[in-house]
Structures are given as structure tokens and as C-alpha cells.
Design a protein around this motif. Structure first.
Motif, PDB file in Angstrom:
ATOM      1  N   LEU A 168       0.821  -1.206   0.000  1.00 19.43           N
ATOM      2  CA  LEU A 168       0.000   0.000   0.000  1.00 19.43           C
ATOM      3  C   LEU A 168       0.856   1.258   0.000  1.00 19.43           C
ATOM      4  O   LEU A 168       0.591   2.199  -0.731  1.00 19.43           O
ATOM      5  N   GLN A 169       1.896   1.251   0.855  1.00 19.60           N
ATOM      6  CA  GLN A 169       2.681   2.472   1.009  1.00 19.60           C
ATOM      7  C   GLN A 169       3.998   2.158   1.714  1.00 19.60           C
ATOM      8  O   GLN A 169       4.046   1.281   2.579  1.00 19.60           O
ATOM      9  N   ILE A 170       5.039   2.880   1.347  1.00 25.50           N
ATOM     10  CA  ILE A 170       6.312   2.830   2.068  1.00 25.50           C
ATOM     11  C   ILE A 170       6.561   4.223   2.621  1.00 25.50           C
ATOM     12  O   ILE A 170       6.585   5.206   1.881  1.00 25.50           O
ATOM     13  N   VAL A 171       6.716   4.301   3.946  1.00 28.93           N
ATOM     14  CA  VAL A 171       6.959   5.579   4.618  1.00 28.93           C
ATOM     15  C   VAL A 171       8.412   5.595   5.070  1.00 28.93           C
ATOM     16  O   VAL A 171       8.810   4.780   5.907  1.00 28.93           O
ATOM     17  N   LEU A 202       8.917   2.309   7.012  1.00 27.71           N
ATOM     18  CA  LEU A 202       7.733   1.591   7.482  1.00 27.71           C
ATOM     19  C   LEU A 202       6.986   1.118   6.240  1.00 27.71           C
ATOM     20  O   LEU A 202       6.632   1.925   5.381  1.00 27.71           O
ATOM     21  N   VAL A 203       6.784  -0.189   6.133  1.00 24.17           N
ATOM     22  CA  VAL A 203       6.111  -0.763   4.972  1.00 24.17           C
ATOM     23  C   VAL A 203       4.694  -1.151   5.377  1.00 24.17           C
ATOM     24  O   VAL A 203       4.503  -1.928   6.308  1.00 24.17           O
ATOM     25  N   LEU A 204       3.702  -0.597   4.686  1.00 24.80           N
ATOM     26  CA  LEU A 204       2.298  -0.875   4.973  1.00 24.80           C
ATOM     27  C   LEU A 204       1.716  -1.708   3.837  1.00 24.80           C
ATOM     28  O   LEU A 204       1.930  -1.404   2.662  1.00 24.80           O
ATOM     29  N   GLY A 205       1.005  -2.767   4.205  1.00 26.10           N
ATOM     30  CA  GLY A 205       0.433  -3.633   3.190  1.00 26.10           C
ATOM     31  C   GLY A 205      -0.957  -4.102   3.568  1.00 26.10           C
ATOM     32  O   GLY A 205      -1.375  -4.014   4.725  1.00 26.10           O
ATOM     33  N   GLU A 206      -1.672  -4.602   2.584  1.00 24.68           N
ATOM     34  CA  GLU A 206      -2.993  -5.178   2.779  1.00 24.68           C
ATOM     35  C   GLU A 206      -2.875  -6.687   2.615  1.00 24.68           C
ATOM     36  O   GLU A 206      -2.325  -7.165   1.621  1.00 24.68           O
ATOM     37  N   ILE A 207      -3.353  -7.441   3.598  1.00 26.15           N
ATOM     38  CA  ILE A 207      -3.311  -8.900   3.508  1.00 26.15           C
ATOM     39  C   ILE A 207      -4.384  -9.347   2.529  1.00 26.15           C
ATOM     40  O   ILE A 207      -5.550  -9.024   2.695  1.00 26.15           O
ATOM     41  N   VAL A 208      -3.970 -10.098   1.501  1.00 24.84           N
ATOM     42  CA  VAL A 208      -4.929 -10.573   0.504  1.00 24.84           C
ATOM     43  C   VAL A 208      -5.201 -12.070   0.639  1.00 24.84           C
ATOM     44  O   VAL A 208      -6.209 -12.567   0.160  1.00 24.84           O
ATOM     45  N   ARG A 209      -4.316 -12.784   1.315  1.00 26.73           N
ATOM     46  CA  ARG A 209      -4.527 -14.218   1.527  1.00 26.73           C
ATOM     47  C   ARG A 209      -3.711 -14.656   2.739  1.00 26.73           C
ATOM     48  O   ARG A 209      -2.615 -14.189   2.953  1.00 26.73           O
ATOM     49  N   PHE A 210      -4.290 -15.557   3.520  1.00 24.28           N
ATOM     50  CA  PHE A 210      -3.647 -16.066   4.731  1.00 24.28           C
ATOM     51  C   PHE A 210      -3.582 -17.579   4.607  1.00 24.28           C
ATOM     52  O   PHE A 210      -4.608 -18.229   4.438  1.00 24.28           O
ATOM     53  N   HIS A 211      -2.392 -18.155   4.676  1.00 23.56           N
ATOM     54  CA  HIS A 211      -2.221 -19.603   4.583  1.00 23.56           C
ATOM     55  C   HIS A 211      -1.958 -20.148   5.978  1.00 23.56           C
ATOM     56  O   HIS A 211      -1.014 -19.715   6.645  1.00 23.56           O
ATOM     57  N   VAL A 212      -2.787 -21.086   6.436  1.00 26.99           N
ATOM     58  CA  VAL A 212      -2.660 -21.642   7.782  1.00 26.99           C
ATOM     59  C   VAL A 212      -2.839 -23.154   7.724  1.00 26.99           C
ATOM     60  O   VAL A 212      -3.767 -23.651   7.072  1.00 26.99           O
ATOM     61  N   ASP A 213      -1.986 -23.880   8.438  1.00 29.62           N
ATOM     62  CA  ASP A 213      -2.123 -25.331   8.567  1.00 29.62           C
ATOM     63  C   ASP A 213      -3.418 -25.617   9.341  1.00 29.62           C
ATOM     64  O   ASP A 213      -3.654 -25.041  10.409  1.00 29.62           O
ATOM     65  N   ASP A 214      -4.250 -26.494   8.821  1.00 30.59           N
ATOM     66  CA  ASP A 214      -5.528 -26.823   9.479  1.00 30.59           C
ATOM     67  C   ASP A 214      -5.338 -27.321  10.912  1.00 30.59           C
ATOM     68  O   ASP A 214      -6.234 -27.158  11.746  1.00 30.59           O
ATOM     69  N   ALA A 215      -4.183 -27.893  11.215  1.00 31.74           N
ATOM     70  CA  ALA A 215      -3.920 -28.405  12.566  1.00 31.74           C
ATOM     71  C   ALA A 215      -3.823 -27.275  13.602  1.00 31.74           C
ATOM     72  O   ALA A 215      -3.906 -27.521  14.804  1.00 31.74           O
TER      73      ALA A 215
END
Length: 70
Positions: A6-9, A20-33
Motif C-alpha cells: 500500500l505504502q512505504i513511509v 515503514l512498509v504498509l500492506g494489505e493482507i490478501v490471503r492467509f495460509h494456515v495449517d488446518d492443525a
């Protein structure tokens, strides 16, 4: 996490100043366990946090704090 930039400050142009690096999370990968009641169980995740420079911290001393009523 997959993020979209999104932006680098720029905090400081001085040596070791950094940005400071600002971003938007578009996908989250998580182990089902690691999922319990539709939430990530931090006790199973064993997360670590970045402090600064080469320093990291373990998050083994967790606690809950309720928000004060409005």
C-alpha cells in the motif's frame, strides 16, 4: 501471509533509519492443525516477533486484556 503493497513511509534517511512498509493482507495460509473454533490457536502456532535489527522474541508469555467499556 500474502500482501499487497500500500505504502512505504521513509522514517529516516540517516544510516539505520529505515522505512515503514504498509500492506494489505490478501490471503492467509494456515495449517488446518492450528485452527480451533475457527481461530488460530497461538499455543500450537508458537509465533515469534521481530524486534529490530537481528533481534527476535518468543511469544510464550501471552495474556488477555479486555477493552474498557465505552
Amino acid at each position: 501471509m500474502e500482501c499487497r503493497l500500500l505504502q512505504i513511509v521513509d522514517v529516516s534517511a540517516r544510516p539505520l533509519g529505515g522505512s515503514l512498509v504498509l500492506g494489505e493482507i490478501v490471503r492467509f495460509h494456515v495449517d488446518d492443525a492450528l485452527i480451533e473454533n475457527y481461530k488460530i490457536d497461538p499455543g500450537k502456532l508458537h509465533p515469534i516477533g521481530r524486534m529490530g535489527g537481528p533481534t527476535y522474541t518468543r511469544t510464550t508469555d501471552r495474556f488477555d486484556m479486555n477493552r474498557p467499556p465505552r
